[in-house]
Write a protein that holds these residues in place. Structure first.
Motif: not given
Length: 137
Positions: A72-95
């Motif tokens: 089962a899919v528990l969660f899907r959502g749009d993402a972006g840049g890190w709050l804690i993590g490399p600047e300028g790096d991020g993800w479009d989507h999390v599932m």
């Protein structure tokens, strides 16, 4: 370097973990601006689509197969840049996808129909990460 599929070594390592209880797969996804169907042109829609749209084709196709496998899919959502993590790096989507066990996940992943819909996933993704997480008691 991009990561779109498991290696033989990473698959063996996952099996060796012996996770017989439920597992949640954390998917981090980065999409192409325009889906790249060069590897599977017969699966390409009639008109070009975005990577995000191609990923929706994948999710729509595998949803019944995932359910049949006990997942089962528990969660899907749009993402972006890190709050804690490399600047300028991020993800479009999390599932987050839950499976009864690693064995159930592997059975689902090896289903020929799921592999066929996987062409949409491959066309959609610029990069990805898949982290199996053992569900704590």
């Amino acid at each position: 370097m991009t990561y779109l599929a498991p290696t033989e070594a990473s698959a063996r390592a996952l099996i060796a973990r012996g996770m017989d209880r439920p597992v949640v797969m954390l998917n981090l996804l980065r999409f192409h601006a325009v889906a790249d169907y060069n590897a599977d042109p017969d699966m390409a829609p009639d008109t070009p689509v975005s990577g995000a749209e191609a990923y929706e084709l994948y999710v729509d196709g595998i949803a019944p197969l995932l359910t049949e496998s006990g997942g089962a899919v528990l969660f899907r959502g749009d993402a972006g840049g890190w709050l804690i993590g490399p600047e300028g790096d991020g993800w479009d989507h999390v599932m987050l996808v839950r499976q009864a066990s690693v064995r159930s996940f592997l059975s689902f992943a090896q289903d020929p129909a799921a592999q066929r819909y996987g062409a949409h996933r491959t066309a959609a993704l610029l990069d990805s990460r898949l982290l199996p997480v053992s569900v704590a008691d």
